[in-house]
Scaffold this motif. Structure first.
Motif, PDB file in Angstrom:
ATOM      1  N   ASP A  10      76.098 -67.001 -77.208  1.00 27.19           N
ATOM      2  CA  ASP A  10      77.492 -67.050 -77.562  1.00 27.19           C
ATOM      3  C   ASP A  10      77.988 -68.665 -77.348  1.00 27.19           C
ATOM      4  O   ASP A  10      77.756 -69.139 -76.158  1.00 27.19           O
ATOM      5  N   GLU A  11      78.191 -69.238 -78.244  1.00 28.61           N
ATOM      6  CA  GLU A  11      78.531 -70.628 -78.265  1.00 28.61           C
ATOM      7  C   GLU A  11      79.973 -70.947 -77.472  1.00 28.61           C
ATOM      8  O   GLU A  11      80.271 -72.204 -77.289  1.00 28.61           O
ATOM      9  N   THR A  12      80.947 -69.951 -77.371  1.00 28.51           N
ATOM     10  CA  THR A  12      82.062 -70.418 -76.467  1.00 28.51           C
ATOM     11  C   THR A  12      81.659 -70.334 -74.995  1.00 28.51           C
ATOM     12  O   THR A  12      82.876 -70.675 -74.394  1.00 28.51           O
ATOM     13  N   MET A  13      80.508 -69.930 -74.527  1.00 32.44           N
ATOM     14  CA  MET A  13      80.248 -69.971 -73.142  1.00 32.44           C
ATOM     15  C   MET A  13      80.125 -71.601 -72.587  1.00 32.44           C
ATOM     16  O   MET A  13      80.028 -72.301 -73.658  1.00 32.44           O
ATOM     17  N   PRO A  14      80.289 -71.649 -71.536  1.00 30.67           N
ATOM     18  CA  PRO A  14      80.147 -73.108 -70.788  1.00 30.67           C
ATOM     19  C   PRO A  14      78.564 -73.442 -70.863  1.00 30.67           C
ATOM     20  O   PRO A  14      77.647 -72.741 -71.129  1.00 30.67           O
ATOM     21  N   LEU A  15      78.597 -74.897 -71.124  1.00 25.43           N
ATOM     22  CA  LEU A  15      76.890 -75.424 -71.575  1.00 25.43           C
ATOM     23  C   LEU A  15      76.025 -74.754 -70.415  1.00 25.43           C
ATOM     24  O   LEU A  15      74.999 -74.307 -70.971  1.00 25.43           O
ATOM     25  N   GLY A  16      76.194 -74.564 -69.327  1.00 27.85           N
ATOM     26  CA  GLY A  16      75.271 -74.255 -68.289  1.00 27.85           C
ATOM     27  C   GLY A  16      74.765 -72.731 -68.559  1.00 27.85           C
ATOM     28  O   GLY A  16      73.578 -72.217 -68.534  1.00 27.85           O
ATOM     29  N   ASN A  63      79.109 -65.420 -81.205  1.00 30.02           N
ATOM     30  CA  ASN A  63      80.073 -65.359 -80.225  1.00 30.02           C
ATOM     31  C   ASN A  63      80.047 -63.719 -79.923  1.00 30.02           C
ATOM     32  O   ASN A  63      79.223 -63.002 -80.099  1.00 30.02           O
ATOM     33  N   GLY A  64      80.659 -63.215 -78.722  1.00 29.07           N
ATOM     34  CA  GLY A  64      80.660 -61.992 -78.116  1.00 29.07           C
ATOM     35  C   GLY A  64      80.927 -60.915 -79.087  1.00 29.07           C
ATOM     36  O   GLY A  64      79.987 -60.150 -79.157  1.00 29.07           O
ATOM     37  N   PRO A  65      81.783 -60.844 -79.881  1.00 32.46           N
ATOM     38  CA  PRO A  65      82.035 -59.701 -81.054  1.00 32.46           C
ATOM     39  C   PRO A  65      80.710 -59.750 -82.168  1.00 32.46           C
ATOM     40  O   PRO A  65      80.111 -58.665 -82.334  1.00 32.46           O
ATOM     41  N   LEU A  66      80.355 -60.962 -82.550  1.00 30.59           N
ATOM     42  CA  LEU A  66      79.165 -60.775 -83.467  1.00 30.59           C
ATOM     43  C   LEU A  66      77.707 -60.508 -82.678  1.00 30.59           C
ATOM     44  O   LEU A  66      77.305 -59.485 -83.149  1.00 30.59           O
ATOM     45  N   LEU A  67      77.770 -60.870 -81.349  1.00 33.58           N
ATOM     46  CA  LEU A  67      76.445 -60.352 -80.723  1.00 33.58           C
ATOM     47  C   LEU A  67      76.614 -58.815 -80.552  1.00 33.58           C
ATOM     48  O   LEU A  67      75.464 -58.155 -80.532  1.00 33.58           O
ATOM     49  N   LYS A  68      77.791 -58.274 -80.056  1.00 36.76           N
ATOM     50  CA  LYS A  68      77.729 -56.784 -79.647  1.00 36.76           C
ATOM     51  C   LYS A  68      77.507 -56.230 -81.090  1.00 36.76           C
ATOM     52  O   LYS A  68      76.820 -55.182 -81.035  1.00 36.76           O
ATOM     53  N   ARG A  69      78.040 -56.679 -82.284  1.00 38.82           N
ATOM     54  CA  ARG A  69      77.882 -55.920 -83.385  1.00 38.82           C
ATOM     55  C   ARG A  69      76.581 -56.128 -83.974  1.00 38.82           C
ATOM     56  O   ARG A  69      75.705 -55.201 -84.474  1.00 38.82           O
ATOM     57  N   GLU A 108      78.318 -48.137 -73.266  1.00 39.04           N
ATOM     58  CA  GLU A 108      77.842 -49.173 -74.093  1.00 39.04           C
ATOM     59  C   GLU A 108      79.020 -50.123 -74.945  1.00 39.04           C
ATOM     60  O   GLU A 108      78.897 -51.221 -75.144  1.00 39.04           O
ATOM     61  N   GLU A 109      80.104 -49.316 -74.939  1.00 35.75           N
ATOM     62  CA  GLU A 109      81.245 -50.034 -75.587  1.00 35.75           C
ATOM     63  C   GLU A 109      81.868 -51.169 -74.554  1.00 35.75           C
ATOM     64  O   GLU A 109      82.525 -52.133 -75.043  1.00 35.75           O
ATOM     65  N   GLU A 110      81.420 -50.937 -73.400  1.00 38.80           N
ATOM     66  CA  GLU A 110      81.921 -52.179 -72.270  1.00 38.80           C
ATOM     67  C   GLU A 110      80.922 -53.190 -72.049  1.00 38.80           C
ATOM     68  O   GLU A 110      81.192 -54.129 -71.292  1.00 38.80           O
ATOM     69  N   ILE A 111      79.707 -53.111 -72.580  1.00 39.12           N
ATOM     70  CA  ILE A 111      78.624 -54.261 -72.555  1.00 39.12           C
ATOM     71  C   ILE A 111      79.116 -55.466 -73.336  1.00 39.12           C
ATOM     72  O   ILE A 111      79.372 -55.274 -74.346  1.00 39.12           O
ATOM     73  N   GLU A 112      79.249 -56.573 -72.641  1.00 43.77           N
ATOM     74  CA  GLU A 112      79.375 -57.887 -73.421  1.00 43.77           C
ATOM     75  C   GLU A 112      77.953 -58.759 -73.470  1.00 43.77           C
ATOM     76  O   GLU A 112      77.439 -58.811 -72.326  1.00 43.77           O
ATOM     77  N   TYR A 113      77.846 -58.935 -74.544  1.00 39.27           N
ATOM     78  CA  TYR A 113      76.466 -59.764 -74.861  1.00 39.27           C
ATOM     79  C   TYR A 113      76.568 -61.238 -74.884  1.00 39.27           C
ATOM     80  O   TYR A 113      77.598 -61.956 -75.382  1.00 39.27           O
ATOM     81  N   PHE A 114      75.630 -61.955 -74.062  1.00 48.02           N
ATOM     82  CA  PHE A 114      75.837 -63.173 -74.072  1.00 48.02           C
ATOM     83  C   PHE A 114      74.707 -63.960 -74.822  1.00 48.02           C
ATOM     84  O   PHE A 114      75.056 -65.236 -75.419  1.00 48.02           O
ATOM     85  N   GLY A 115      73.517 -63.237 -75.294  1.00 48.24           N
ATOM     86  CA  GLY A 115      72.700 -63.859 -76.281  1.00 48.24           C
ATOM     87  C   GLY A 115      71.629 -62.824 -76.569  1.00 48.24           C
ATOM     88  O   GLY A 115      71.551 -61.649 -75.908  1.00 48.24           O
ATOM     89  N   LEU A 116      71.008 -63.001 -77.833  1.00 52.43           N
ATOM     90  CA  LEU A 116      69.796 -62.100 -78.088  1.00 52.43           C
ATOM     91  C   LEU A 116      68.649 -63.047 -78.582  1.00 52.43           C
ATOM     92  O   LEU A 116      68.731 -64.097 -79.188  1.00 52.43           O
ATOM     93  N   ALA A 117      67.650 -62.380 -78.430  1.00 53.11           N
ATOM     94  CA  ALA A 117      66.387 -63.024 -79.079  1.00 53.11           C
ATOM     95  C   ALA A 117      65.811 -61.909 -79.958  1.00 53.11           C
ATOM     96  O   ALA A 117      65.467 -60.958 -79.756  1.00 53.11           O
ATOM     97  N   LEU A 132      73.853 -67.501 -89.914  1.00 54.16           N
ATOM     98  CA  LEU A 132      74.264 -68.174 -88.754  1.00 54.16           C
ATOM     99  C   LEU A 132      73.853 -69.574 -88.733  1.00 54.16           C
ATOM    100  O   LEU A 132      72.726 -70.068 -88.995  1.00 54.16           O
ATOM    101  N   GLY A 133      74.586 -70.441 -88.065  1.00 57.20           N
ATOM    102  CA  GLY A 133      74.379 -71.924 -88.003  1.00 57.20           C
ATOM    103  C   GLY A 133      73.515 -72.189 -86.832  1.00 57.20           C
ATOM    104  O   GLY A 133      73.748 -71.483 -85.771  1.00 57.20           O
ATOM    105  N   LEU A 134      73.028 -73.492 -86.664  1.00 59.88           N
ATOM    106  CA  LEU A 134      72.372 -73.928 -85.510  1.00 59.88           C
ATOM    107  C   LEU A 134      73.397 -74.251 -84.373  1.00 59.88           C
ATOM    108  O   LEU A 134      74.465 -74.849 -84.532  1.00 59.88           O
ATOM    109  N   LEU A 135      73.148 -74.052 -83.259  1.00 63.14           N
ATOM    110  CA  LEU A 135      73.951 -74.179 -82.143  1.00 63.14           C
ATOM    111  C   LEU A 135      73.582 -75.750 -81.808  1.00 63.14           C
ATOM    112  O   LEU A 135      72.452 -76.044 -81.860  1.00 63.14           O
TER     113      LEU A 135
END
Length: 136
Positions: A10-16, A63-69, A108-117, A132-135
């Protein structure tokens, strides 16, 4: 068969949080697919350096919605496709046991994803992530 590994964060998160999510995903993939890690190598003085990954691991932006989908859609490709996810509970829990409990209790509908591998056959991984573009 040639394999490919990608991370989607999720590119909208803070860098850390982005860095931490990528680190957690990478560590888990390395544990589950140790063949990705090369042998230890000597430098010119004979000092040994630990092996690193033998394949590129691009970090793609989402982003969050994309990762969830995506996480929902990827279930049909498992177990042929290895999928690792990091959810928002990683930022609010203080232990792995607490994380496990939150994951178990969350609908499941309440889970928010930060990342996928994703790790799997190259054509499949590319077909799922090629748009998907490179971060950066």
């Amino acid at each position: 068969m040639e394999n490919k590994c990608v991370l989607i964060v999720d590119e909208t998160m803070p860098l850390g949080a982005i860095a931490n999510t990528a680190a957690v995903l990478s560590a888990t993939i390395g544990k589950l697919r140790p063949e990705m890690i090369g042998r230890d190598l000597p430098d010119s003085n004979g000092f040994m350096h630990q092996g690193i990954t033998t394949m590129p691991i691009p970090i793609l932006k989402g982003n969050g919605p994309l990762l969830k989908r995506m996480r929902s859609q990827l279930k049909e490709f498992e177990p042929d496709l290895l999928v690792v996810d990091v959810i928002s509970a990683t930022r609010t829990t203080k232990s792995y046991e607490e994380y496990a409990e939150v994951l178990k209790e969350s609908p499941e509908e309440e889970i928010e994803y930060f990342g996928l591998a994703l790790f799997g056959e190259k054509k499949l991984v590319t077909s799922l992530t090629g748009s998907l573009g490179l971060l950066r």
